[in-house]
Design a protein around this motif. Structure first.
Motif, PDB file in Angstrom:
ATOM      1  N   PRO A 210      -6.558  -2.011   8.361  1.00 50.06           N
ATOM      2  CA  PRO A 210      -6.720  -1.289   9.618  1.00 50.06           C
ATOM      3  C   PRO A 210      -8.164  -1.247  10.127  1.00 50.06           C
ATOM      4  O   PRO A 210      -8.471  -0.431  10.992  1.00 50.06           O
ATOM      5  CB  PRO A 210      -6.254   0.107   9.225  1.00 50.06           C
ATOM      6  N   ARG A 211      -9.034  -2.100   9.595  1.00 46.23           N
ATOM      7  CA  ARG A 211     -10.453  -2.067   9.969  1.00 46.23           C
ATOM      8  C   ARG A 211     -10.803  -3.146  10.987  1.00 46.23           C
ATOM      9  O   ARG A 211     -11.975  -3.418  11.229  1.00 46.23           O
ATOM     10  CB  ARG A 211     -11.322  -2.242   8.725  1.00 46.23           C
ATOM     11  N   ARG A 212      -9.830  -3.790  11.558  1.00 46.75           N
ATOM     12  CA  ARG A 212     -10.069  -4.893  12.479  1.00 46.75           C
ATOM     13  C   ARG A 212     -11.028  -4.468  13.582  1.00 46.75           C
ATOM     14  O   ARG A 212     -10.936  -3.377  14.132  1.00 46.75           O
ATOM     15  CB  ARG A 212      -8.735  -5.345  13.100  1.00 46.75           C
ATOM     16  N   GLY A 213     -11.988  -5.369  13.882  1.00 45.57           N
ATOM     17  CA  GLY A 213     -13.007  -5.072  14.890  1.00 45.57           C
ATOM     18  C   GLY A 213     -14.336  -4.664  14.284  1.00 45.57           C
ATOM     19  O   GLY A 213     -15.349  -4.649  14.969  1.00 45.57           O
ATOM     20  N   LYS A 214     -14.336  -4.333  12.979  1.00 45.60           N
ATOM     21  CA  LYS A 214     -15.563  -3.982  12.277  1.00 45.60           C
ATOM     22  C   LYS A 214     -15.997  -5.158  11.401  1.00 45.60           C
ATOM     23  O   LYS A 214     -15.247  -6.096  11.186  1.00 45.60           O
ATOM     24  CB  LYS A 214     -15.346  -2.737  11.422  1.00 45.60           C
ATOM     25  N   ARG A 215     -17.202  -5.099  10.892  1.00 50.47           N
ATOM     26  CA  ARG A 215     -17.692  -6.139   9.984  1.00 50.47           C
ATOM     27  C   ARG A 215     -16.837  -6.173   8.722  1.00 50.47           C
ATOM     28  O   ARG A 215     -16.533  -5.148   8.126  1.00 50.47           O
ATOM     29  CB  ARG A 215     -19.152  -5.848   9.614  1.00 50.47           C
ATOM     30  N   ASN A 216     -16.472  -7.368   8.317  1.00 53.18           N
ATOM     31  CA  ASN A 216     -15.693  -7.536   7.101  1.00 53.18           C
ATOM     32  C   ASN A 216     -16.625  -7.594   5.885  1.00 53.18           C
ATOM     33  O   ASN A 216     -17.813  -7.895   6.010  1.00 53.18           O
ATOM     34  CB  ASN A 216     -14.870  -8.824   7.202  1.00 53.18           C
ATOM     35  N   GLU A 217     -16.070  -7.326   4.702  1.00 51.24           N
ATOM     36  CA  GLU A 217     -16.808  -7.481   3.452  1.00 51.24           C
ATOM     37  C   GLU A 217     -15.811  -7.714   2.326  1.00 51.24           C
ATOM     38  O   GLU A 217     -14.617  -7.410   2.459  1.00 51.24           O
ATOM     39  CB  GLU A 217     -17.705  -6.280   3.180  1.00 51.24           C
ATOM     40  N   PRO A 218     -16.258  -8.273   1.203  1.00 45.96           N
ATOM     41  CA  PRO A 218     -15.321  -8.651   0.140  1.00 45.96           C
ATOM     42  C   PRO A 218     -14.436  -7.528  -0.372  1.00 45.96           C
ATOM     43  O   PRO A 218     -13.317  -7.784  -0.826  1.00 45.96           O
ATOM     44  CB  PRO A 218     -16.248  -9.192  -0.951  1.00 45.96           C
ATOM     45  N   THR A 219     -14.912  -6.290  -0.315  1.00 43.06           N
ATOM     46  CA  THR A 219     -14.096  -5.171  -0.769  1.00 43.06           C
ATOM     47  C   THR A 219     -12.731  -5.154  -0.085  1.00 43.06           C
ATOM     48  O   THR A 219     -11.720  -4.789  -0.691  1.00 43.06           O
ATOM     49  CB  THR A 219     -14.820  -3.840  -0.488  1.00 43.06           C
TER      50      THR A 219
END
Length: 258
Positions: A210-219
């Motif tokens: 549900p974090r779409r639109g934010k910076r992604n990270e391996p976590t």
């Protein structure tokens, strides 16, 4: 134990909180991350990360966007990097007809050359394919990778997936498999044999729901594992173990993860 098999944590977007990102990776039980090069400088940075952090591995190569910038010196430098002990693959390589940042004939030439170099040095390949399905298929059929390969962030049809599976490829799933409109990707994930699936984030891109639109990270690779476990009707733990074992197989790595 989860392996994010494709990330770019050398990206400038991590400059201000890089150590915090690494701590989150470890606290989330992400036991391995493959940092993937897209040109010579990013390949060099990837190798440097492997030297600084025990849980980071590298892939080195030239992305189709950067194909027109290649020189003989580029190949010589990449061949030297490929000999480093924690370089597990040659990639990401392939074709990108969506942005067309390098002329298509040059993209094809550089793609083929890198398959040959990977075969020469003994590495599997990691393929980027965007809006170039037919040409990518023709190239890998005519120039088969002798040490196998991965289609990263798979976005093609089930029909194409069937061909790739018969050719021995693994398919890697990223954030888009969690999107509401990901009908085709979900179908492929449902039908593909469990022993040919990998997970990745492609950080900092393609952030899952549900974090779409934010910076992604391996976590956030945990969100991919969770979605695949639901699609496959299995536990999170079993999906994590299976995709880890698959990555160990294609990348020929059997050392203990932390």
């Amino acid at each position: 134990m989860i392996w994010d098999t494709h990330a770019h944590i050398d990206d400038p977007s991590y400059a201000e909180d890089f150590q915090e990102v690494l701590l989150r990776i470890q606290s989330a039980q992400i036991s391995r991350v493959t940092n993937v090069g897209y040109d010579l400088p990013s390949s060099e940075r990837s190798v440097k990360l492997t030297e600084d952090y025990s849980f980071i591995y590298a892939a080195i190569g030239i992305h189709p966007h950067n194909a027109q910038d290649v020189t003989v010196d580029t190949w010589n430098s990449l061949l030297e990097l490929a000999k480093k002990p924690k370089v597990l693959a040659w990639g990401e390589i392939g074709l990108d007809y969506y942005r067309d940042l390098s002329p298509r004939p040059i993209q094809k030439e550089v793609f083929i050359q890198q398959i040959k170099l990977a075969n020469e040095i003994g590495l599997p390949i990691v393929i980027h394919n965007r809006d170039a399905h037919q040409d990518v298929l023709e190239i890998v059929k005519a120039n088969p990778p002798q040490y196998g390969g991965v289609f990263h962030c798979y976005s093609g049809s089930w029909e194409m997936a069937e061909i790739l599976l018969k050719l021995g490829f693994y398919l890697s799933f990223a954030g888009p498999v969690t999107y509401k409109n990901a009908r085709h990707t979900v179908e492929v994930a449902k039908r593909i044999p469990l022993d040919r699936m990998l997970v990745e984030t492609d950080s900092p891109y393609l952030t899952p729901e549900p974090r779409r639109g934010k910076r992604n990270e391996p976590t956030y690779v945990r969100e991919i594992v969770q979605k695949l476990s639901e699609i496959k009707n299995m536990s999170f733990e079993d999906a994590a173990i299976a995709t880890m074992q698959n990555a160990e197989t294609i990348f020929r790595l059997k050392e203990p993860s932390f």
